[in-house]
Design a protein around this motif. Structure first.
Motif, mmCIF file in Angstrom:
data_model
loop_
_atom_site.group_PDB
_atom_site.id
_atom_site.type_symbol
_atom_site.label_atom_id
_atom_site.label_comp_id
_atom_site.label_asym_id
_atom_site.label_seq_id
_atom_site.Cartn_x
_atom_site.Cartn_y
_atom_site.Cartn_z
ATOM 1 N N ALA A 35 39.536 43.282 30.976
ATOM 2 C CA ALA A 35 38.683 42.366 30.345
ATOM 3 C C ALA A 35 37.353 41.879 30.973
ATOM 4 O O ALA A 35 36.370 42.011 30.483
ATOM 5 N N ASP A 36 37.580 41.704 32.384
ATOM 6 C CA ASP A 36 36.540 41.245 33.079
ATOM 7 C C ASP A 36 35.451 42.616 33.357
ATOM 8 O O ASP A 36 34.307 42.369 33.132
ATOM 9 N N ALA A 37 36.088 43.687 33.285
ATOM 10 C CA ALA A 37 35.060 44.957 33.633
ATOM 11 C C ALA A 37 34.570 45.275 32.194
ATOM 12 O O ALA A 37 33.238 45.526 32.430
ATOM 13 N N ASP A 38 35.247 45.001 31.177
ATOM 14 C CA ASP A 38 34.619 45.159 29.784
ATOM 15 C C ASP A 38 33.211 44.437 29.691
ATOM 16 O O ASP A 38 32.206 44.695 29.023
ATOM 17 N N GLU A 39 33.386 42.864 30.028
ATOM 18 C CA GLU A 39 32.479 42.032 30.002
ATOM 19 C C GLU A 39 31.312 42.320 30.842
ATOM 20 O O GLU A 39 30.067 42.220 30.348
ATOM 21 N N LEU A 40 31.528 42.609 31.881
ATOM 22 C CA LEU A 40 30.375 42.966 32.790
ATOM 23 C C LEU A 40 29.766 44.329 32.587
ATOM 24 O O LEU A 40 28.476 44.478 32.819
ATOM 25 N N PHE A 41 30.404 45.124 31.966
ATOM 26 C CA PHE A 41 30.187 46.629 31.540
ATOM 27 C C PHE A 41 28.856 46.216 30.473
ATOM 28 O O PHE A 41 27.697 46.843 30.597
ATOM 29 N N GLN A 42 29.214 45.222 29.476
ATOM 30 C CA GLN A 42 28.246 45.189 28.701
ATOM 31 C C GLN A 42 27.092 44.099 29.270
ATOM 32 O O GLN A 42 26.106 44.352 28.754
ATOM 33 N N GLU A 43 27.345 43.409 30.166
ATOM 34 C CA GLU A 43 26.434 42.425 30.723
ATOM 35 C C GLU A 43 25.530 43.506 31.469
ATOM 36 O O GLU A 43 24.333 42.986 31.464
ATOM 37 N N SER A 44 25.900 44.305 32.214
ATOM 38 C CA SER A 44 25.281 45.329 32.982
ATOM 39 C C SER A 44 24.198 46.121 32.129
ATOM 40 O O SER A 44 23.012 46.159 32.261
ATOM 41 N N TRP A 45 24.246 46.556 30.894
ATOM 42 C CA TRP A 45 23.699 47.276 30.011
ATOM 43 C C TRP A 45 22.708 46.353 29.316
ATOM 44 O O TRP A 45 21.519 46.559 29.035
ATOM 45 N N SER A 46 23.142 44.986 29.049
ATOM 46 C CA SER A 46 22.300 43.912 28.405
ATOM 47 C C SER A 46 21.086 43.486 29.481
ATOM 48 O O SER A 46 20.045 43.596 29.262
ATOM 49 N N ARG A 47 21.419 43.590 30.805
ATOM 50 C CA ARG A 47 20.421 43.341 31.854
ATOM 51 C C ARG A 47 19.588 44.460 31.932
ATOM 52 O O ARG A 47 18.349 44.362 32.222
ATOM 53 N N LEU A 48 20.056 45.695 31.973
ATOM 54 C CA LEU A 48 19.287 46.885 31.967
ATOM 55 C C LEU A 48 18.364 46.777 30.878
ATOM 56 O O LEU A 48 16.967 47.179 30.924
ATOM 57 N N VAL A 49 18.605 46.499 29.799
ATOM 58 C CA VAL A 49 17.877 46.404 28.458
ATOM 59 C C VAL A 49 16.599 45.467 28.588
ATOM 60 O O VAL A 49 15.466 45.595 28.570
ATOM 61 N N ALA A 50 16.989 44.246 28.963
ATOM 62 C CA ALA A 50 16.175 42.976 29.496
ATOM 63 C C ALA A 50 15.207 43.377 30.404
ATOM 64 O O ALA A 50 13.967 43.121 30.523
ATOM 65 N N ALA A 51 15.549 44.243 31.400
ATOM 66 C CA ALA A 51 14.569 44.472 32.389
ATOM 67 C C ALA A 51 13.918 45.933 32.579
ATOM 68 O O ALA A 51 13.271 46.370 33.455
ATOM 69 N N ARG A 52 14.032 46.494 31.559
ATOM 70 C CA ARG A 52 13.461 47.913 31.113
ATOM 71 C C ARG A 52 12.110 48.128 31.745
ATOM 72 O O ARG A 52 11.572 48.975 32.365
ATOM 73 N N GLU A 53 11.344 47.095 31.138
ATOM 74 C CA GLU A 53 9.955 47.131 31.522
ATOM 75 C C GLU A 53 9.459 46.800 32.935
ATOM 76 O O GLU A 53 8.270 47.073 33.508
ATOM 77 N N ARG A 54 10.410 46.355 33.622
ATOM 78 C CA ARG A 54 10.285 45.960 35.258
ATOM 79 C C ARG A 54 10.728 46.894 36.040
ATOM 80 O O ARG A 54 10.658 46.956 37.375
ATOM 81 N N TYR A 55 11.185 48.009 35.493
ATOM 82 C CA TYR A 55 11.986 49.118 36.209
ATOM 83 C C TYR A 55 10.975 49.795 37.005
ATOM 84 O O TYR A 55 9.872 50.310 36.520
ATOM 85 N N ARG A 56 11.122 50.045 38.252
ATOM 86 C CA ARG A 56 10.165 50.989 39.134
ATOM 87 C C ARG A 56 11.232 51.873 39.735
ATOM 88 O O ARG A 56 12.271 51.677 40.485
ATOM 89 N N PRO A 57 11.040 53.344 39.749
ATOM 90 C CA PRO A 57 11.638 54.412 40.231
ATOM 91 C C PRO A 57 11.645 54.556 41.862
ATOM 92 O O PRO A 57 11.473 55.490 42.154
ATOM 93 N N GLU A 58 11.954 53.366 42.465
ATOM 94 C CA GLU A 58 11.804 53.479 44.016
ATOM 95 C C GLU A 58 13.118 53.859 44.335
ATOM 96 O O GLU A 58 13.090 54.285 45.500
ATOM 97 N N ALA A 59 14.227 53.871 43.567
ATOM 98 C CA ALA A 59 15.377 54.458 44.014
ATOM 99 C C ALA A 59 16.122 55.336 42.934
ATOM 100 O O ALA A 59 15.603 55.112 41.688
ATOM 101 N N LYS A 60 17.172 55.974 42.949
ATOM 102 C CA LYS A 60 17.800 56.509 41.846
ATOM 103 C C LYS A 60 18.062 55.581 40.892
ATOM 104 O O LYS A 60 18.445 54.757 41.010
ATOM 105 N N PHE A 61 18.111 55.958 39.620
ATOM 106 C CA PHE A 61 18.648 55.260 38.498
ATOM 107 C C PHE A 61 19.747 54.532 38.758
ATOM 108 O O PHE A 61 20.301 53.482 38.594
ATOM 109 N N THR A 62 20.952 55.506 39.298
ATOM 110 C CA THR A 62 22.081 55.096 39.517
ATOM 111 C C THR A 62 22.265 53.897 40.539
ATOM 112 O O THR A 62 23.122 52.988 40.342
ATOM 113 N N THR A 63 21.560 54.160 41.396
ATOM 114 C CA THR A 63 21.540 52.674 42.357
ATOM 115 C C THR A 63 21.128 51.585 41.856
ATOM 116 O O THR A 63 21.615 50.453 42.059
ATOM 117 N N TRP A 64 20.106 51.685 40.985
ATOM 118 C CA TRP A 64 19.556 50.473 40.441
ATOM 119 C C TRP A 64 20.414 50.120 39.504
ATOM 120 O O TRP A 64 20.736 48.611 39.277
#
Length: 173
Positions: A35-64
């Motif tokens: 349940a915790d993993a499911d919650e943070l999985f969704q939250e991780s993708w939500s944060r990615l969506v929210a931060a998409r315009e600030r993304y800078r390819p300074e590291a691999k995407f997986t690292t970010w």
């Protein structure tokens, strides 16, 4: 990610398909409660969506992406460190990787190996477990793990070395 940040919604679908397994395995093994993993999985993708315009390819995407997830895991541990029993872990692993039509003794042997690894991971200190999972599950290098965890390269090497030694000792016992 740059295409998605530029408005290409199909690029998000590609990112999600490519990285959902790595992200979910990292979260599940870090948190131990589905349940915790499911919650943070969704939250991780939500944060990615929210931060998409600030993304800078300074590291691999997986690292970010794993940096986002790691920060969420750390926040969760700060609030309340979850504890899973070996039985709960066993149930989750069984549901994720149920062998199909293999010989029963081979399936049992593989299951026992996965269970022993999960138990060994649970016994590791948090820093060692996270470094090990980022290396094995995420396929990240020492520098990338250091970026995610905020540790130096030599510290990451030490954590990995001690984690591996403890896991080997557990398997030899």
């Amino acid at each position: 990610m740059l295409a998605y940040a530029g408005g290409d919604l199909l690029a998000f679908e590609t990112l999600y398909r490519r990285h959902r397994g790595t992200l979910y395995r990292f979260l599940l093994r870090s948190l131990r409660h589905r349940a915790d993993a499911d919650e943070l999985f969704q939250e991780s993708w939500s944060r990615l969506v929210a931060a998409r315009e600030r993304y800078r390819p300074e590291a691999k995407f997986t690292t970010w992406l794993l940096q986002i997830a790691h920060n969420l895991v750390v926040d969760r541990f700060r609030r309340q460190r979850p504890q899973a029993s070996p039985e709960e872990t066993e149930t989750v692993l069984r549901s994720l990787d149920a062998p199909e039509s293999e010989q029963p003794e081979r399936a049992l042997s593989e299951f026992e190996q996965r269970r022993r690894l999960q138990l060994a991971l649970e016994e590791l200190p948090e820093e060692q477990r996270i470094a090990f999972l980022l290396r094995v599950e995420g396929g990240l290098g020492l520098e990338e793990i250091g970026e995610i965890t905020g540790a130096g390269r030599e510290t990451v090497k030490s954590r990995l070395r001690y984690a591996l030694a403890r896991i080997r000792a557990r398997f030899q016992a």
